[in-house]
Design a protein around this motif. Structure first.
Motif, PDB file in Angstrom:
ATOM      1  N   GLN A  73      24.922  50.666  29.061  1.00 41.57           N
ATOM      2  CA  GLN A  73      24.711  50.662  30.511  1.00 41.57           C
ATOM      3  C   GLN A  73      24.334  52.054  31.018  1.00 41.57           C
ATOM      4  O   GLN A  73      23.507  52.183  31.902  1.00 41.57           O
ATOM      5  N   LYS A  74      24.957  53.074  30.426  1.00 44.54           N
ATOM      6  CA  LYS A  74      24.676  54.457  30.846  1.00 44.54           C
ATOM      7  C   LYS A  74      23.307  54.927  30.358  1.00 44.54           C
ATOM      8  O   LYS A  74      22.547  55.528  31.104  1.00 44.54           O
ATOM      9  N   SER A  75      23.006  54.651  29.080  1.00 42.27           N
ATOM     10  CA  SER A  75      21.800  55.245  28.505  1.00 42.27           C
ATOM     11  C   SER A  75      20.554  54.372  28.624  1.00 42.27           C
ATOM     12  O   SER A  75      19.446  54.866  28.537  1.00 42.27           O
ATOM     13  N   GLU A  76      20.739  53.064  28.792  1.00 45.42           N
ATOM     14  CA  GLU A  76      19.572  52.175  28.814  1.00 45.42           C
ATOM     15  C   GLU A  76      19.548  51.228  30.020  1.00 45.42           C
ATOM     16  O   GLU A  76      19.298  50.030  29.865  1.00 45.42           O
ATOM     17  N   PRO A  77      19.810  51.729  31.234  1.00 44.56           N
ATOM     18  CA  PRO A  77      19.878  50.799  32.369  1.00 44.56           C
ATOM     19  C   PRO A  77      18.574  50.052  32.627  1.00 44.56           C
ATOM     20  O   PRO A  77      18.598  48.888  33.020  1.00 44.56           O
ATOM     21  N   THR A  78      17.444  50.714  32.351  1.00 44.34           N
ATOM     22  CA  THR A  78      16.156  50.045  32.633  1.00 44.34           C
ATOM     23  C   THR A  78      15.908  48.900  31.659  1.00 44.34           C
ATOM     24  O   THR A  78      15.495  47.822  32.064  1.00 44.34           O
ATOM     25  N   ILE A  79      16.220  49.114  30.371  1.00 44.02           N
ATOM     26  CA  ILE A  79      16.031  48.035  29.391  1.00 44.02           C
ATOM     27  C   ILE A  79      17.002  46.891  29.684  1.00 44.02           C
ATOM     28  O   ILE A  79      16.640  45.723  29.629  1.00 44.02           O
ATOM     29  N   LYS A  84      15.116  39.494  29.532  1.00 44.15           N
ATOM     30  CA  LYS A  84      15.318  39.096  28.138  1.00 44.15           C
ATOM     31  C   LYS A  84      16.423  39.931  27.473  1.00 44.15           C
ATOM     32  O   LYS A  84      17.323  39.393  26.828  1.00 44.15           O
ATOM     33  N   SER A  85      16.368  41.236  27.655  1.00 44.12           N
ATOM     34  CA  SER A  85      17.381  42.129  27.081  1.00 44.12           C
ATOM     35  C   SER A  85      18.733  41.903  27.737  1.00 44.12           C
ATOM     36  O   SER A  85      19.771  41.919  27.078  1.00 44.12           O
ATOM     37  N   PHE A  86      18.700  41.694  29.039  1.00 44.22           N
ATOM     38  CA  PHE A  86      19.915  41.453  29.810  1.00 44.22           C
ATOM     39  C   PHE A  86      20.683  40.274  29.202  1.00 44.22           C
ATOM     40  O   PHE A  86      21.867  40.360  28.916  1.00 44.22           O
ATOM     41  N   VAL A  87      19.967  39.180  28.977  1.00 42.57           N
ATOM     42  CA  VAL A  87      20.598  37.968  28.440  1.00 42.57           C
ATOM     43  C   VAL A  87      21.081  38.207  27.013  1.00 42.57           C
ATOM     44  O   VAL A  87      22.196  37.846  26.651  1.00 42.57           O
ATOM     45  N   ASP A 115      30.373  40.602  39.327  1.00 40.97           N
ATOM     46  CA  ASP A 115      29.370  41.588  39.757  1.00 40.97           C
ATOM     47  C   ASP A 115      27.942  41.118  39.499  1.00 40.97           C
ATOM     48  O   ASP A 115      27.024  41.476  40.222  1.00 40.97           O
ATOM     49  N   MET A 116      27.751  40.358  38.433  1.00 36.57           N
ATOM     50  CA  MET A 116      26.382  40.013  38.058  1.00 36.57           C
ATOM     51  C   MET A 116      25.961  38.626  38.525  1.00 36.57           C
ATOM     52  O   MET A 116      24.829  38.231  38.291  1.00 36.57           O
ATOM     53  N   GLU A 117      26.843  37.913  39.207  1.00 34.77           N
ATOM     54  CA  GLU A 117      26.502  36.541  39.583  1.00 34.77           C
ATOM     55  C   GLU A 117      25.227  36.443  40.411  1.00 34.77           C
ATOM     56  O   GLU A 117      24.442  35.530  40.221  1.00 34.77           O
ATOM     57  N   LYS A 118      25.010  37.401  41.265  1.00 33.30           N
ATOM     58  CA  LYS A 118      23.778  37.346  42.074  1.00 33.30           C
ATOM     59  C   LYS A 118      22.526  37.498  41.196  1.00 33.30           C
ATOM     60  O   LYS A 118      21.481  36.967  41.502  1.00 33.30           O
ATOM     61  N   ASP A 119      22.678  38.207  40.069  1.00 31.47           N
ATOM     62  CA  ASP A 119      21.529  38.418  39.163  1.00 31.47           C
ATOM     63  C   ASP A 119      21.280  37.252  38.220  1.00 31.47           C
ATOM     64  O   ASP A 119      20.186  37.094  37.715  1.00 31.47           O
ATOM     65  N   ILE A 120      22.333  36.445  37.934  1.00 32.41           N
ATOM     66  CA  ILE A 120      22.123  35.377  36.947  1.00 32.41           C
ATOM     67  C   ILE A 120      21.968  34.000  37.580  1.00 32.41           C
ATOM     68  O   ILE A 120      21.806  33.023  36.881  1.00 32.41           O
ATOM     69  N   LYS A 121      21.977  33.963  38.900  1.00 31.59           N
ATOM     70  CA  LYS A 121      21.786  32.674  39.578  1.00 31.59           C
ATOM     71  C   LYS A 121      20.457  32.031  39.164  1.00 31.59           C
ATOM     72  O   LYS A 121      20.304  30.825  39.188  1.00 31.59           O
ATOM     73  N   TRP A 122      19.493  32.862  38.738  1.00 32.06           N
ATOM     74  CA  TRP A 122      18.188  32.348  38.330  1.00 32.06           C
ATOM     75  C   TRP A 122      18.268  31.524  37.062  1.00 32.06           C
ATOM     76  O   TRP A 122      17.371  30.788  36.731  1.00 32.06           O
ATOM     77  N   ASN A 123      19.357  31.666  36.314  1.00 37.04           N
ATOM     78  CA  ASN A 123      19.445  30.935  35.052  1.00 37.04           C
ATOM     79  C   ASN A 123      20.804  30.246  34.931  1.00 37.04           C
ATOM     80  O   ASN A 123      21.770  30.834  34.462  1.00 37.04           O
ATOM     81  N   LYS A 124      20.854  28.986  35.366  1.00 37.06           N
ATOM     82  CA  LYS A 124      22.114  28.231  35.390  1.00 37.06           C
ATOM     83  C   LYS A 124      22.744  28.095  34.001  1.00 37.06           C
ATOM     84  O   LYS A 124      23.951  28.172  33.841  1.00 37.06           O
ATOM     85  N   GLU A 125      21.889  27.908  32.995  1.00 35.52           N
ATOM     86  CA  GLU A 125      22.389  27.720  31.630  1.00 35.52           C
ATOM     87  C   GLU A 125      23.133  28.971  31.138  1.00 35.52           C
ATOM     88  O   GLU A 125      24.229  28.880  30.598  1.00 35.52           O
TER      89      GLU A 125
END
Length: 176
Positions: A73-79, A84-87, A115-125
Motif C-alpha cells: 500500500q505504501k510503495s505501490e498505491p498506483t498499481i 485487476k491488481s486491486f482484486v 473502507d473499500m466498500e465504495k470501491d468494490i460496489k462495481w463488482n458484486k462477486e
C-alpha cells in the motif's frame, strides 16, 4: 542436510522467514545505496504476499500477510489502484485472513472491507467473496463477540448475501 530438503522438512514458515529476510536485505541495500534501485517491485512484493498468505502456521498468516500488504500500500498505491491488481492482491489478503484465527486480523479485515466498500460496489462477486472472508475471519476467533461481529458483516451486506455467508455465521456460533 540435503536429504532433509528432499524430504520437505523445511516448512512454509521457513519460506516466509526467508522471503521476509530477502525483503529486509533489499531494503538495506537500497538505503545504503549499495545497489541502485534495490527496492522490491510490485511483483516481488506480490510473491512475498502469496508466500505469507500460505504460511502453515495459522498464527503467522494474518500478521505476516498484513505486514507485506502494508508495504504494498505504501510503495505501490498506483498499481494497487488498478482494478485487476486491486482484486488480485486483496483476494490473496482476504483468503489469508479468512483462515487466520486472531481477532486483530479479523478486526483489520473488517475495517478494510468497510473502507473499500465504495470501491468494490462495481463488482458484486468480488464484494461477496471479501464479505465471506471477513465473516470467516471472525468465525475463526471462536468467541461470542466475534460470532456477533460475523453476523454484523452478514447483516450489513444482506443485499448480496448467499448461502456461503450464512454458513460462515453459523460456523462462528459453532466455534464459540
Amino acid at each position: 542436510h540435503h536429504k532433509e530438503c528432499i524430504k520437505g522438512v523445511h516448512s512454509g514458515d521457513d519460506i516466509c522467514a526467508k522471503a521476509e529476510a530477502l525483503l529486509t536485505r533489499m531494503d538495506h541495500l537500497n538505503e545504503s545505496n549499495q545497489i541502485s534501485e534495490a527496492k522490491p517491485d510490485y511483483q516481488t512484493l506480490f510473491w512475498c504476499l502469496r508466500i505469507c498468505a500460505d504460511a502453515p502456521n495459522i498464527d503467522h498468516r494474518g500478521p505476516r500477510t498484513w505486514k507485506i500488504f502494508d508495504r504494498m500500500q505504501k510503495s505501490e498505491p498506483t498499481i494497487l489502484g488498478l482494478s485487476k491488481s486491486f482484486v488480485k492482491v486483496h483476494s490473496v489478503l482476504f483468503k489469508a485472513l479468512s483462515q487466520a484465527n486472531d481477532s486483530e486480523s479479523a478486526e483489520r479485515a473488517d475495517n478494510l472491507l468497510f473502507d473499500m466498500e465504495k470501491d468494490i460496489k462495481w463488482n458484486k462477486e468480488v464484494h461477496l467473496i471479501f464479505c465471506i472472508a471477513v465473516a470467516s475471519a471472525w468465525a475463526n476467533v471462536g468467541t461470542i463477540d466475534a460470532a456477533e461481529r460475523a453476523e454484523a458483516v452478514l447483516h450489513h451486506n444482506k443485499a448480496i448475501a448467499n448461502i456461503g455467508m450464512y454458513n460462515s455465521v453459523v460456523a462462528a456460533y459453532v466455534n464459540c
